[in-house]
Design a protein around this motif. Structure first.
Motif, PDB file in Angstrom:
ATOM      1  N   ASP A  83       0.827  -1.209   0.000  1.00 48.04           N
ATOM      2  CA  ASP A  83       0.000   0.000   0.000  1.00 48.04           C
ATOM      3  C   ASP A  83       0.859   1.256   0.000  1.00 48.04           C
ATOM      4  O   ASP A  83       0.539   2.256  -0.659  1.00 48.04           O
ATOM      5  CB  ASP A  83      -0.933   0.008   1.211  1.00 48.04           C
ATOM      6  CG  ASP A  83      -2.035  -1.032   1.125  1.00 48.04           C
ATOM      7  OD1 ASP A  83      -2.290  -1.546   0.011  1.00 48.04           O
ATOM      8  OD2 ASP A  83      -2.646  -1.333   2.164  1.00 48.04           O
ATOM      9  N   TYR A  84       1.964   1.230   0.751  1.00 44.98           N
ATOM     10  CA  TYR A  84       2.870   2.375   0.802  1.00 44.98           C
ATOM     11  C   TYR A  84       3.497   2.625  -0.561  1.00 44.98           C
ATOM     12  O   TYR A  84       3.588   3.777  -1.021  1.00 44.98           O
ATOM     13  CB  TYR A  84       3.961   2.132   1.848  1.00 44.98           C
ATOM     14  CG  TYR A  84       4.908   3.295   2.014  1.00 44.98           C
ATOM     15  CD1 TYR A  84       4.627   4.337   2.898  1.00 44.98           C
ATOM     16  CD2 TYR A  84       6.091   3.357   1.274  1.00 44.98           C
ATOM     17  CE1 TYR A  84       5.492   5.409   3.037  1.00 44.98           C
ATOM     18  CE2 TYR A  84       6.962   4.422   1.414  1.00 44.98           C
ATOM     19  CZ  TYR A  84       6.659   5.447   2.297  1.00 44.98           C
ATOM     20  OH  TYR A  84       7.510   6.516   2.428  1.00 44.98           O
ATOM     21  N   VAL A  85       3.940   1.539  -1.216  1.00 48.61           N
ATOM     22  CA  VAL A  85       4.531   1.656  -2.548  1.00 48.61           C
ATOM     23  C   VAL A  85       3.549   2.305  -3.513  1.00 48.61           C
ATOM     24  O   VAL A  85       3.890   3.238  -4.252  1.00 48.61           O
ATOM     25  CB  VAL A  85       4.955   0.266  -3.066  1.00 48.61           C
ATOM     26  CG1 VAL A  85       5.336   0.338  -4.541  1.00 48.61           C
ATOM     27  CG2 VAL A  85       6.122  -0.273  -2.249  1.00 48.61           C
ATOM     28  N   SER A  94       0.850   4.111  -2.849  1.00 48.15           N
ATOM     29  CA  SER A  94       0.453   5.472  -2.470  1.00 48.15           C
ATOM     30  C   SER A  94       1.546   6.496  -2.746  1.00 48.15           C
ATOM     31  O   SER A  94       1.267   7.694  -2.808  1.00 48.15           O
ATOM     32  CB  SER A  94       0.048   5.519  -0.992  1.00 48.15           C
ATOM     33  OG  SER A  94       1.159   5.274  -0.149  1.00 48.15           O
ATOM     34  N   HIS A  95       2.784   6.030  -2.910  1.00 52.77           N
ATOM     35  CA  HIS A  95       3.879   6.951  -3.208  1.00 52.77           C
ATOM     36  C   HIS A  95       4.351   6.836  -4.651  1.00 52.77           C
ATOM     37  O   HIS A  95       5.467   7.231  -4.996  1.00 52.77           O
ATOM     38  CB  HIS A  95       5.032   6.718  -2.236  1.00 52.77           C
ATOM     39  CG  HIS A  95       4.737   7.217  -0.861  1.00 52.77           C
ATOM     40  ND1 HIS A  95       3.931   6.531   0.025  1.00 52.77           N
ATOM     41  CD2 HIS A  95       5.092   8.372  -0.236  1.00 52.77           C
ATOM     42  CE1 HIS A  95       3.825   7.221   1.146  1.00 52.77           C
ATOM     43  NE2 HIS A  95       4.512   8.338   1.016  1.00 52.77           N
ATOM     44  N   SER A  96       3.498   6.284  -5.503  1.00 56.60           N
ATOM     45  CA  SER A  96       3.725   6.260  -6.940  1.00 56.60           C
ATOM     46  C   SER A  96       2.714   7.171  -7.619  1.00 56.60           C
ATOM     47  O   SER A  96       1.726   7.593  -7.001  1.00 56.60           O
ATOM     48  CB  SER A  96       3.598   4.828  -7.478  1.00 56.60           C
ATOM     49  OG  SER A  96       4.574   3.981  -6.895  1.00 56.60           O
ATOM     50  N   GLN A  97       2.948   7.468  -8.880  1.00 57.49           N
ATOM     51  CA  GLN A  97       2.078   8.380  -9.607  1.00 57.49           C
ATOM     52  C   GLN A  97       0.638   7.894  -9.579  1.00 57.49           C
ATOM     53  O   GLN A  97       0.360   6.698  -9.655  1.00 57.49           O
ATOM     54  CB  GLN A  97       2.551   8.504 -11.059  1.00 57.49           C
ATOM     55  CG  GLN A  97       1.763   9.528 -11.877  1.00 57.49           C
ATOM     56  CD  GLN A  97       2.167   9.510 -13.345  1.00 57.49           C
ATOM     57  OE1 GLN A  97       2.619   8.492 -13.845  1.00 57.49           O
ATOM     58  NE2 GLN A  97       1.993  10.625 -14.027  1.00 57.49           N
ATOM     59  N   ASP A  98      -0.299   8.843  -9.473  1.00 59.89           N
ATOM     60  CA  ASP A  98      -1.722   8.508  -9.449  1.00 59.89           C
ATOM     61  C   ASP A  98      -2.201   8.041 -10.820  1.00 59.89           C
ATOM     62  O   ASP A  98      -1.667   8.452 -11.864  1.00 59.89           O
ATOM     63  CB  ASP A  98      -2.560   9.721  -9.018  1.00 59.89           C
ATOM     64  CG  ASP A  98      -2.318  10.095  -7.558  1.00 59.89           C
ATOM     65  OD1 ASP A  98      -1.926   9.203  -6.781  1.00 59.89           O
ATOM     66  OD2 ASP A  98      -2.517  11.279  -7.210  1.00 59.89           O
ATOM     67  N   TYR A 140      -1.129   0.442 -10.476  1.00 58.55           N
ATOM     68  CA  TYR A 140       0.314   0.455 -10.187  1.00 58.55           C
ATOM     69  C   TYR A 140       1.113  -0.102 -11.363  1.00 58.55           C
ATOM     70  O   TYR A 140       2.053   0.543 -11.845  1.00 58.55           O
ATOM     71  CB  TYR A 140       0.617  -0.340  -8.917  1.00 58.55           C
ATOM     72  CG  TYR A 140       2.095  -0.399  -8.621  1.00 58.55           C
ATOM     73  CD1 TYR A 140       2.803   0.748  -8.283  1.00 58.55           C
ATOM     74  CD2 TYR A 140       2.793  -1.602  -8.708  1.00 58.55           C
ATOM     75  CE1 TYR A 140       4.163   0.703  -8.024  1.00 58.55           C
ATOM     76  CE2 TYR A 140       4.152  -1.655  -8.453  1.00 58.55           C
ATOM     77  CZ  TYR A 140       4.839  -0.507  -8.111  1.00 58.55           C
ATOM     78  OH  TYR A 140       6.192  -0.550  -7.872  1.00 58.55           O
ATOM     79  N   ARG A 171       1.205   2.307 -14.192  1.00 64.91           N
ATOM     80  CA  ARG A 171       2.174   3.400 -14.062  1.00 64.91           C
ATOM     81  C   ARG A 171       3.599   2.902 -14.341  1.00 64.91           C
ATOM     82  O   ARG A 171       4.429   3.654 -14.854  1.00 64.91           O
ATOM     83  CB  ARG A 171       2.093   4.013 -12.667  1.00 64.91           C
ATOM     84  CG  ARG A 171       0.808   4.775 -12.354  1.00 64.91           C
ATOM     85  CD  ARG A 171       0.496   5.873 -13.350  1.00 64.91           C
ATOM     86  NE  ARG A 171      -0.222   5.396 -14.518  1.00 64.91           N
ATOM     87  CZ  ARG A 171      -0.231   5.984 -15.703  1.00 64.91           C
ATOM     88  NH1 ARG A 171       0.458   7.084 -15.906  1.00 64.91           N
ATOM     89  NH2 ARG A 171      -0.939   5.495 -16.699  1.00 64.91           N
TER      90      ARG A 171
END
Length: 213
Positions: A10-12, A14-18, A44, A47
């Motif tokens: 989830d962290y990965v 949430s810190h990648s491009q939307d 994910y 992206r």
């Protein structure tokens, strides 16, 4: 399939491009109307495909397995302004669905749909490619590689999806499981074929990046 603990995954994400809005719309409609929506690349992985394409900046892309066009649009984001993407799928019922979203995007005129068997269509494409994405029927992965390798430009890249095949690649293989046997054979081919250099990434169900020497 997730290979990281859920919280870390989830962290990965949430810190990648939307995910772009158009692809959110495509995802919603795919889940509402199309069988097996799990076949979507998803936000994910989408992206990741977009980033790879943008780094390569391909003039020509070949995609094997269009489904509803999600990955097609992600890959198209990296196309040169005068570039083209050719995408092949065998499902006639999805052609209009794909085209609706292609034409909503900035890339509609650059996306060329081909309906039928990729085994038959690839030899008819009189061009070479900078980027190839393979996400079709697993038993033909090896055949697809042999058909496209001479059409791939030097330095060109093949991205192959589902190469970890739900983790089955490290489990005892059922003799009737033709898809798993095919994925195992394909992974071995990519490792050993001297024409390419390959790295397998544990992203979602496994993505292999192979660069032609």
């Amino acid at each position: 399939m997730h290979f990281l603990p859920e919280k870390l995954d989830d962290y990965v994400v949430s810190h990648s491009q939307d995910e772009p809005e158009l692809l959110q719309q495509l995802t919603r409609e795919t889940y509402q109307k199309i069988l097996q929506p799990i076949m979507l690349s998803g936000p994910y992985q989408g992206r990741v495909l977009s980033m790879i394409s943008k780094l390569i900046q391909p003039q020509t892309i070949l995609e094997l397995g269009t489904f509803t066009g999600y990955a097609t649009l992600c890959l198209a984001e990296g196309l040169q302004s005068n570039g083209d993407i050719h995408t092949i799928d065998i499902n006639e019922e999805l052609v209009d669905f794909q085209r609706k979203y292609f034409d909503k995007s900035p890339f509609g005129a650059q996306i060329h749909q081909h309906l039928g068997s990729a085994i038959d269509i690839i030899p008819t494409l009189d061009m070479t490619f900078d980027l190839v994405f393979i996400d079709a029927d697993k038993p033909n992965y090896v055949n697809y590689f042999h058909l496209i390798i001479d059409k791939l430009n030097t330095g060109g890249v093949i991205i192959s999806d589902n190469v970890l095949w739900h983790g089955k690649v490290i489990e005892p293989v059922n003799t009737k499981d033709h898809s798993t046997k095919a994925v195992l054979a394909y992974n071995t081919l990519l490792k050993n074929d001297t024409r390419v250099e390959t790295v397998l990434l544990p992203i979602r169900d496994g993505l292999t990046i192979s660069r032609k020497k």
